[in-house]
Write a protein that holds these residues in place. Structure first.
Motif, short mmCIF file in Angstrom:
data_model
loop_
_atom_site.label_atom_id
_atom_site.label_comp_id
_atom_site.label_asym_id
_atom_site.label_seq_id
_atom_site.Cartn_x
_atom_site.Cartn_y
_atom_site.Cartn_z
N THR A 11 -76.08 8.81 3.82
CA THR A 11 -76.85 9.99 3.40
C THR A 11 -76.49 11.18 4.28
N ASN A 35 -73.33 11.56 0.07
CA ASN A 35 -74.58 12.19 -0.41
C ASN A 35 -74.86 13.42 0.43
N ASN A 61 -72.97 11.21 -4.76
CA ASN A 61 -74.24 11.30 -5.49
C ASN A 61 -75.09 12.35 -4.79
N MET A 74 -79.59 6.59 -6.79
CA MET A 74 -78.33 6.69 -6.04
C MET A 74 -77.86 5.30 -5.58
#
Ligand code: NAD
Length: 261
Positions: A11, A35, A61, A74
């Motif tokens: 992330t 991400n 994503n 995701m």
């Protein structure tokens, strides 16, 4: 390429430390799900770069980590396109600097959501597949502010201390299942996040740019050097090795001595 065949979901990897993790893991063959927010052309160029590095696949994503359903989608998309994540790195973060009695409620909510709650949602969604495989690596980006505080960063300090507690809890729950859970706690790393908080700090403390760097940011970093993105990323890579399988529930400090004081 010891991560060939493995998939990593990272992330907040369109910038800074997260992009550094992505490059390091891709260099060892991992497929990467990026991400974060950013310019679509720039993100597409990162996906291409990672594909070159790992000789395999990478994807992106754009889930907004304040939205739990987007997080679950995701993780599901990662499973469908690259394979269920063997490695997750919960890394996204934002900062806001203000005295507590002036701290905006919406900033508090956003910081807790992006740093702490998203770590819970990603982990919850990804853990079942790791348990099935009997192997997994969960790496959470903590901070020296997981261990000690600085004034005017109440939400950030609270979220990062929360990351430590969450890391230890999950580590205990999966300790016999081939899955390790650790947090990496960097001191000041030179990234857009640090650069972005300089104007606010200049205002809050009535200081010049150089004073913020020397007397605030590096004031408590005994090395008087910023940590590098590569130093943090190489620790994440180490944690993915089988050599690191006994390291779990740890807060790994890379802080130039900050928390030794
Ligand atoms: P950065 O600003 O360069 O990167 C932050 C990333 O998070 C970006 O990709 C951004 O798009 C993403 N992001 C922000 N809000 C999001 C949202 N709602 N949904 C999805 N993605 C979102 O920052 P950085 O310095 O690389 O920080 C990365 C992590 O390292 C953070 O958790 C930060 O707290 C931590 N950290 C940084 C330092 C430092 O000195 N830079 C020190 C200790 C810890």
């Amino acid at each position: 390429m010891f991560l060939k065949g493995k998939t990593a979901l990272i992330t907040g990897s369109t910038s800074g430390i997260g992009l550094g993790y992505a490059r390091a893991l891709a260099s060892e063959g991992a497929k990467i799900m990026l991400n974060g927010f950013g310019d679509p052309n720039e993100i597409a160029s990162y996906v291409d770069e990672l594909t070159m590095l790992n000789g395999d696949e990478a994807a992106y994503n754009g889930a907004d980590l304040t939205k739990p359903q987007e997080i679950r989608d995701m993780v599901a998309e990662c499973g469908a396109t690259l394979g269920t994540p063997d490695i997750i790195i919960n890394n996204a973060g934002i900062q806001h600097v203000a005295p507590i009695d002036e701290f905006p409620e919406e900033k508090w909510d956003a910081i807790i959501a992006i740093i702490l709650s998203s770590t819970f949602h990603v982990t919850k969604a990804a853990l079942p597949a790791m348990k099935e495989k009997g192997w997994g690596r969960i790496i959470n980006t903590g901070s020296m502010h997981s261990l000690v505080a600085s004034p005017y960063k109440s939400a950030y300090n609270a979220a990062k201390h929360g990351i430590s507690g969450f890391t230890k809890t999950v580590a205990l729950e999966v300790a016999q299942q081939g899955i390790t859970v650790n947090s990496i706690c960097p001191g000041y790393v030179w990234t857009p996040l640090v650069e972005g908080q300089i104007p606010d700090t200049m205002k809050t403390r009535d200081m010049s740019y150089d004073e913020v760097i020397n007397d605030v940011l590096l004031a408590n970093q005994p090395s008087k050097k910023f940590v590098t993105i590569e130093q943090v990323a190489s620790m994440a890579l180490y944690l993915c090795r089988d050599d690191a399988s006994a390291i779990t529930g740890s807060e790994i400090k890379i802080d130039g001595g900050w928390t030794a004081q």
